[in-house]
Design a protein around this motif. Structure first.
Motif, PDB file in Angstrom:
ATOM      1  N   UNK A 154       1.104  -1.103   0.040  1.00 52.75           N
ATOM      2  CA  UNK A 154       0.152  -0.039  -0.002  1.00 52.75           C
ATOM      3  C   UNK A 154       0.966   1.059   0.027  1.00 52.75           C
ATOM      4  N   UNK A 155       1.807   1.152   0.699  1.00 57.23           N
ATOM      5  CA  UNK A 155       2.704   2.188   0.788  1.00 57.23           C
ATOM      6  C   UNK A 155       3.431   2.747  -0.569  1.00 57.23           C
ATOM      7  N   UNK A 156       3.716   1.541  -1.157  1.00 61.66           N
ATOM      8  CA  UNK A 156       4.518   1.695  -2.501  1.00 61.66           C
ATOM      9  C   UNK A 156       3.536   2.290  -3.658  1.00 61.66           C
ATOM     10  N   UNK A 157       2.195   1.689  -3.543  1.00 62.17           N
ATOM     11  CA  UNK A 157       1.188   2.036  -4.309  1.00 62.17           C
ATOM     12  C   UNK A 157       0.601   3.334  -4.228  1.00 62.17           C
ATOM     13  N   UNK A 158      -0.030   3.706  -3.050  1.00 62.99           N
ATOM     14  CA  UNK A 158      -0.664   5.006  -3.090  1.00 62.99           C
ATOM     15  C   UNK A 158      -0.163   5.928  -1.853  1.00 62.99           C
ATOM     16  N   UNK A 159       0.864   5.549  -1.062  1.00 65.61           N
ATOM     17  CA  UNK A 159       1.377   6.173  -0.115  1.00 65.61           C
ATOM     18  C   UNK A 159       0.148   6.742   0.829  1.00 65.61           C
ATOM     19  N   UNK A 160      -0.698   5.986   0.959  1.00 69.52           N
ATOM     20  CA  UNK A 160      -1.761   6.378   1.770  1.00 69.52           C
ATOM     21  C   UNK A 160      -2.794   7.271   1.142  1.00 69.52           C
ATOM     22  N   UNK A 161      -2.432   7.779   0.114  1.00 72.72           N
ATOM     23  CA  UNK A 161      -3.460   8.699  -0.547  1.00 72.72           C
ATOM     24  C   UNK A 161      -4.461   8.126  -1.685  1.00 72.72           C
ATOM     25  N   UNK A 162      -5.443   9.078  -2.235  1.00 80.02           N
ATOM     26  CA  UNK A 162      -5.132  10.496  -2.037  1.00 80.02           C
ATOM     27  C   UNK A 162      -5.924  10.971  -0.729  1.00 80.02           C
ATOM     28  N   UNK A 163      -5.014  12.043  -0.193  1.00 75.83           N
ATOM     29  CA  UNK A 163      -5.264  12.312   1.176  1.00 75.83           C
ATOM     30  C   UNK A 163      -5.041  11.290   2.089  1.00 75.83           C
ATOM     31  N   UNK A 164      -6.205  11.030   2.640  1.00 73.35           N
ATOM     32  CA  UNK A 164      -5.840   9.625   3.627  1.00 73.35           C
ATOM     33  C   UNK A 164      -7.027   8.509   3.341  1.00 73.35           C
ATOM     34  N   UNK A 165      -7.323   8.459   2.078  1.00 73.06           N
ATOM     35  CA  UNK A 165      -8.378   7.652   1.655  1.00 73.06           C
ATOM     36  C   UNK A 165      -7.977   6.226   1.531  1.00 73.06           C
ATOM     37  N   UNK A 166      -6.816   5.911   1.655  1.00 71.04           N
ATOM     38  CA  UNK A 166      -6.179   4.400   1.566  1.00 71.04           C
ATOM     39  C   UNK A 166      -4.912   4.526   2.836  1.00 71.04           C
ATOM     40  N   UNK A 167      -5.217   5.328   3.893  1.00 78.98           N
ATOM     41  CA  UNK A 167      -4.468   5.232   5.148  1.00 78.98           C
ATOM     42  C   UNK A 167      -5.056   4.302   5.932  1.00 78.98           C
ATOM     43  N   UNK A 168      -4.350   3.008   6.160  1.00 74.46           N
ATOM     44  CA  UNK A 168      -5.013   2.140   6.970  1.00 74.46           C
ATOM     45  C   UNK A 168      -4.140   2.155   8.313  1.00 74.46           C
ATOM     46  N   UNK A 169      -4.635   1.166   9.203  1.00 77.17           N
ATOM     47  CA  UNK A 169      -3.996   1.199  10.559  1.00 77.17           C
ATOM     48  C   UNK A 169      -2.604   1.330  10.761  1.00 77.17           C
ATOM     49  N   UNK A 170      -1.924   0.418   9.923  1.00 79.66           N
ATOM     50  CA  UNK A 170      -0.294   0.442  10.030  1.00 79.66           C
ATOM     51  C   UNK A 170       0.353   1.575   9.292  1.00 79.66           C
ATOM     52  N   UNK A 171      -0.571   2.158   8.185  1.00 78.42           N
ATOM     53  CA  UNK A 171       0.108   3.342   7.686  1.00 78.42           C
ATOM     54  C   UNK A 171       0.021   4.543   8.521  1.00 78.42           C
ATOM     55  N   UNK A 172      -1.093   4.687   9.515  1.00 76.83           N
ATOM     56  CA  UNK A 172      -1.298   5.474  10.550  1.00 76.83           C
ATOM     57  C   UNK A 172      -0.348   5.316  11.549  1.00 76.83           C
ATOM     58  N   UNK A 173       0.082   4.246  11.965  1.00 77.91           N
ATOM     59  CA  UNK A 173       0.994   3.841  12.924  1.00 77.91           C
ATOM     60  C   UNK A 173       2.519   4.305  12.515  1.00 77.91           C
ATOM     61  N   UNK A 174       2.759   4.272  11.148  1.00 78.70           N
ATOM     62  CA  UNK A 174       3.923   4.588  10.513  1.00 78.70           C
ATOM     63  C   UNK A 174       4.183   6.144  10.322  1.00 78.70           C
ATOM     64  N   UNK A 175       3.076   6.594  10.138  1.00 80.45           N
ATOM     65  CA  UNK A 175       2.876   8.115   9.865  1.00 80.45           C
ATOM     66  C   UNK A 175       3.220   8.749  11.350  1.00 80.45           C
ATOM     67  N   UNK A 176       2.700   8.371  12.332  1.00 79.81           N
ATOM     68  CA  UNK A 176       2.853   9.072  13.667  1.00 79.81           C
ATOM     69  C   UNK A 176       3.979   8.566  14.361  1.00 79.81           C
ATOM     70  N   UNK A 177       4.511   7.522  14.045  1.00 83.66           N
ATOM     71  CA  UNK A 177       5.721   6.881  14.677  1.00 83.66           C
ATOM     72  C   UNK A 177       7.111   7.493  14.250  1.00 83.66           C
ATOM     73  N   UNK A 178       7.208   7.402  12.774  1.00 82.27           N
ATOM     74  CA  UNK A 178       8.408   7.879  12.042  1.00 82.27           C
ATOM     75  C   UNK A 178       8.282   9.131  11.529  1.00 82.27           C
ATOM     76  N   UNK A 179       7.041   9.650  10.903  1.00 81.80           N
ATOM     77  CA  UNK A 179       7.231  10.983  10.368  1.00 81.80           C
ATOM     78  C   UNK A 179       6.958  12.039  11.063  1.00 81.80           C
ATOM     79  N   UNK A 180       6.060  11.588  12.278  1.00 78.71           N
ATOM     80  CA  UNK A 180       5.833  12.710  13.226  1.00 78.71           C
ATOM     81  C   UNK A 180       6.833  12.560  14.591  1.00 78.71           C
TER      82      UNK A 180
END
Length: 289
Positions: free
Chosen positions: A228-254
């Motif tokens: 999912x990360x390679x295909x959509x990167x959670x986008x557009x917006x957050x429409x394909x942001x699943x729970x694991x992507x949410x964890x990655x975003x808050x843990x590593x990006x933030x």
């Protein structure tokens, strides 16, 4: 000879136990600890249940959790039905070229999930994708595969099925081959149709494998990340942001590792529930009535 075998058995058990403790138990213990801190990658201080309280008040968390449930709810039946359909065709005596077909259907399992994401992103790109190129060749308008949330979700769903069908197909083929042929012969004598044989013989016979495939599909989809990360990167917006992507975003990006650890514990509990269901309904590889 018996003592020598016991030594080898204890050696293999020790190696597996050491690997389990090193790569699972130890990181898991740290994850539990960090979930009660405000750890940001450098320093941490104990904050108790503050991360969990904030997590369950975060609308973004609930949205990602809902998307994960929807993704799993739609993806699991799609994967199971597709895998079973292909498996039935590949074991049928009427199918030609089965060996070549098995290789073709199994190839996606050999490809890295990141490569799968990149491949499908190339196929369904809006301005450079192969699918839109073909659509325009036949006179149609390009489809907003990556800018429309619904289309992006569908692409992720189909890419997931394409990637996971191969392994489940092998499980189903093994179960289908193990069904006694005498059952089908008896059904033919009694005038049973193809659908009746499938419904009353095939499905009950492969029920334990079906249950296993469903559970594995649930685990895989709820933890899906690299594709999912390679295909959509959670986008557009957050429409394909699943729970694991949410964890990655808050843990590593933030850099909110403590908060992300709390979200990880929620995911762990959800998967634990499914694991307990497996132990409840299966014993010795058989599904209880």
């Amino acid at each position: 000879m018996r003592k020598a075998n016991q030594k080898w058995a204890f050696l293999f058990i020790f190696i597996n136990l050491a690997l389990f403790l090193l790569f699972f138990a130890w990181p898991a213990a740290f994850g539990v600890y960090y979930s009660f801190t405000d750890y940001n990658g450098n320093v941490s201080s104990f904050v108790g249940l503050a991360n969990y309280i904030e997590l369950f008040q975060d609308t973004s968390f609930y949205k990602s959790l809902w998307r994960t449930f929807l993704y799993t709810l739609l993806g699991v039946p799609f994967i199971v039905i597709t895998s079973l359909f292909i498996s039935v065709l590949l074991v049928s005596k009427h199918t030609k070229g089965k060996n070549v077909a098995k290789v073709i259907f199994f190839l996606p399992w050999l490809v890295s999930p990141i490569v799968v994401g990149v491949l499908w992103r190339w196929m369904f790109g809006e301005s450079f994708g192969f699918i839109n190129y073909v659509i325009q060749l036949i006179g149609g308008d390009p489809v907003p595969w990556s800018s429309d949330g619904t289309f992006a979700f569908l692409v992720v769903l189909f890419a997931t099925a394409w990637m996971h069908v191969a392994f489940n197909m092998l499980l189903f083929i093994g179960a289908l081959i193990a069904i006694p042929k005498t059952l089908y012969e008896a059904a033919e004598v009694d005038g049973g149709t193809g659908w009746q044989k499938f419904w009353y013989i095939t499905l009950p016979s492969i029920r334990p494998t079906m249950f296993l495939v469903v559970l594995l599909a649930v685990f895989n989809l709820m933890k899906e990340f690299p594709m999912v990360q390679a295909l959509t990167n959670g986008g557009p917006g957050t429409d394909t942001t699943f729970l694991v992507q949410y964890i990655y975003e808050t843990g590593f990006n933030q850099m909110r590792v403590g908060y992300a650890s709390a979200a990880s514990m929620v995911l762990f509990v959800l998967l634990l529930v499914f694991s307990l269901l497996q132990f409840k309904f299966t014993k010795g590889g058989k599904v209880n009535d």
